[in-house]
Structure formats: C-alpha cells, structure tokens
Design an enzyme around this catalytic site. Structure first.
Site, mmCIF file in Angstrom:
data_model
loop_
_atom_site.group_PDB
_atom_site.id
_atom_site.type_symbol
_atom_site.label_atom_id
_atom_site.label_comp_id
_atom_site.label_asym_id
_atom_site.label_seq_id
_atom_site.Cartn_x
_atom_site.Cartn_y
_atom_site.Cartn_z
ATOM 1 N N GLY A 29 0.835 -1.205 0.000
ATOM 2 C CA GLY A 29 0.000 0.000 0.000
ATOM 3 C C GLY A 29 0.858 1.239 0.000
ATOM 4 O O GLY A 29 2.049 1.181 -0.300
ATOM 5 N N ASN A 30 0.252 2.383 0.293
ATOM 6 C CA ASN A 30 1.040 3.621 0.425
ATOM 7 C C ASN A 30 0.349 4.531 1.426
ATOM 8 O O ASN A 30 -0.680 4.187 1.993
ATOM 9 C CB ASN A 30 1.252 4.278 -0.938
ATOM 10 C CG ASN A 30 -0.056 4.699 -1.572
ATOM 11 O OD1 ASN A 30 -0.752 5.571 -1.067
ATOM 12 N ND2 ASN A 30 -0.413 4.054 -2.689
ATOM 13 N N ARG A 31 0.920 5.711 1.630
ATOM 14 C CA ARG A 31 0.511 6.580 2.733
ATOM 15 C C ARG A 31 -0.640 7.527 2.398
ATOM 16 O O ARG A 31 -0.951 8.421 3.182
ATOM 17 C CB ARG A 31 1.705 7.406 3.199
ATOM 18 C CG ARG A 31 2.852 6.577 3.721
ATOM 19 C CD ARG A 31 4.063 7.445 3.992
ATOM 20 N NE ARG A 31 5.273 6.653 4.096
ATOM 21 C CZ ARG A 31 5.718 6.102 5.222
ATOM 22 N NH1 ARG A 31 5.049 6.262 6.332
ATOM 23 N NH2 ARG A 31 6.822 5.387 5.226
ATOM 24 N N SER A 32 -1.277 7.378 1.260
ATOM 25 C CA SER A 32 -2.369 8.301 0.913
ATOM 26 C C SER A 32 -3.555 8.116 1.853
ATOM 27 O O SER A 32 -4.024 7.001 2.068
ATOM 28 C CB SER A 32 -2.817 8.068 -0.529
ATOM 29 O OG SER A 32 -3.972 8.839 -0.801
ATOM 30 N N ALA A 95 -3.305 7.770 -5.254
ATOM 31 C CA ALA A 95 -1.928 7.265 -5.306
ATOM 32 C C ALA A 95 -2.019 5.794 -5.718
ATOM 33 O O ALA A 95 -2.149 4.891 -4.882
ATOM 34 C CB ALA A 95 -1.262 7.416 -3.951
#
Ligand code: PMT
Length: 222
Positions: A29-32, A95
């Site tokens: 995943g990512n930090r969005s 993102a």
C-alpha cells in the site's frame, strides 16, 4: 470555489491509495489518506457538478452530493473509472500502485517458504490516468497529480507530456505539512503553457482553487 460553477458537468475523481494483495493477509500500500481527492470531490459537488468519486481504502466520510465507489486495487480502480466514462473532467488524485504482485498467493505465505528472505515478483499496473487521456471517450479536461520527492517541475512536466494531460498538480511528498496524510498542501499546477502555485493552504481550500483553474480552462475556446 470563487464563482465559476461546474454546475451541470460530470466530474470523475480518484482518491486514496490502492492496496495490492500479496496473500490473504498482506498487501502493498502507500501513505495516501484520501484527503486531497475527497476535498476535490466535495468542492466539485457543492456547486452542482455530478461528481463520482472512486476511492481506494480510506477512512473518510463521503462528501454530500457525491456518488462514491469504493475499490481496493489498481485493477479495480481502472475498471470502475473506465465504466464511469464519459465525464467532462477527470481528476486523478489517487496514489495508484505502479506495481502489483505477479501471482498473489491464495493462502498465507509461510515464513519457512522464504528461508532467510523472500523475493516477490511484481508486474506493472495499467496507468489509469494515461488510459483516460487516450480513451475514445476522453474527458474534455484530464488533470493528473504528481507526487514527487525532488525535481518537482521537471518530473511533473514529463508526466504532463507523456500522459497527454491538460493539467498536472504536483506536490512534494515525504516532507511535513505537504502531500500524504497532511491537512495542508502546496500544489504546483502546470499546463503546457503555464504554471501556478496554490498554497500552502488546507486541502479543502486548494481543492476549490484547483477547480477554479479547471473551470477557467473549460471556458477557453476549443
Ligand atoms: O491522499 P492524501 O493523504 O491527501 O495525499 C494526497 C496525495 C499526495 C496522494 C495527492 O496529492 C497526490 O499526489 N496524488 C497522486 C499520487 C501519485 O500516485 O502520483 P504519481 O506521480 O505516482 O502518479 C502520477 C499520476 O498518475 C497520478 O495522477 C496518479 O493517480 C496516476 N496514476 C499512477 C499510476 C497508475 N498506475 N495509474 C495512475 O492513474
């Protein structure tokens, strides 16, 4: 927004991260947080645009008047975005993962499977934004975002040209008070013939300012 209404237009917005499953319990995943994209959807719907928000996994309430479709992966986001066309305006604030596991495991990967390490094979995801810009039912205005840790203008302008966008809103990520998760942001908005800086300001305010630029562009003779 300051006056110019998107009333009567159909605006398609993406927001949040995508999660790419490795196995039933792990993902990339990512930090969005979704805050930027949700603020844009809210600012579009408030003056009367028919607004569809395609949201990755986030913990945010749906803004009033917005039609929201939740997705998890980049592939799901692509399918929902394409099904939601035609639209007058597309704004890609999500993102989206650039890579996804080649073969997600159907059962939890055991520690012993990797010995002292584990190599994951990743494959490229489809570029949703570039796909929308090249689509037979291309929106009148296609707006991308660029999340950068350096060389902001050069990288953003490269994406603007390569993905055949009308506008790109670039922001610095990995610094305090900007980008992922923050309530505030600074947007550097580039077009082929211009550049504007919005902020620093709350994302809710920047969303309105960005939509003012969108509305202005839509009024230009084609
Ligand atoms: O959600 P927040 O916590 O509020 O944070 C906001 C934000 C930092 C996520 C947002 O402002 C932002 O920068 N969004 C774009 C993040 C990103 O993926 O940037 P990129 O430079 O990697 O991608 C460029 C553009 O291509 C983006 O419009 C992206 O949506 C799009 N893309 C990327 C890959 C892919 N497979 N498909 C795409 O459509």
């Amino acid at each position: 927004m300051s006056g110019r209404s998107l009333d009567g237009l159909r605006v398609l917005v993406t927001a949040g991260p995508t999660f790419e499953d490795i196995d039933p319990v792990r993902f990339i995943g990512n930090r969005s947080s979704g805050k930027m994209g949700f603020a844009i959807a809210a600012a579009a719907a408030a003056p009367g645009a028919a607004t569809v928000l395609v949201a990755g996994p986030v913990a945010l309430d749906t803004p009033p008047g917005v039609e929201r479709v939740d997705v998890r992966s980049a592939a799901q986001m692509q399918a929902v975005v394409e099904a939601a066309l035609p639209a007058d305006v597309y704004i890609g604030a999500a993102a989206v993962a650039d890579f996804t596991p080649a073969r997600p495991a159907t059962a939890k990967i055991k520690k012993r499977a990797g010995g002292d390490g584990l190599v994951l094979e990743l494959v490229r995801t489809a570029d949703i934004l570039a796909g929308v810009a090249a689509h037979a039912r291309r929106p009148r205005l296609v707006v991308g975002f660029a999340a950068e840790t350096g060389d902001l203008e050069a990288n953003a302008r490269d994406k603007l040209a390569r993905k055949r966008l009308d506008l790109i809103a670039a922001n610095l990520v990995g610094v305090a008070g900007s980008g992922f998760g923050a309530d505030d942001n600074t947007l550097h908005v580039f077009s082929a013939d211009g550049a504007r800086v919005l902020g620093p300001a709350p994302k809710t305010e920047l969303a309105g300012a960005l939509l003012d630029i969108v509305a202005e562009r839509l009024q230009r003779p084609r």
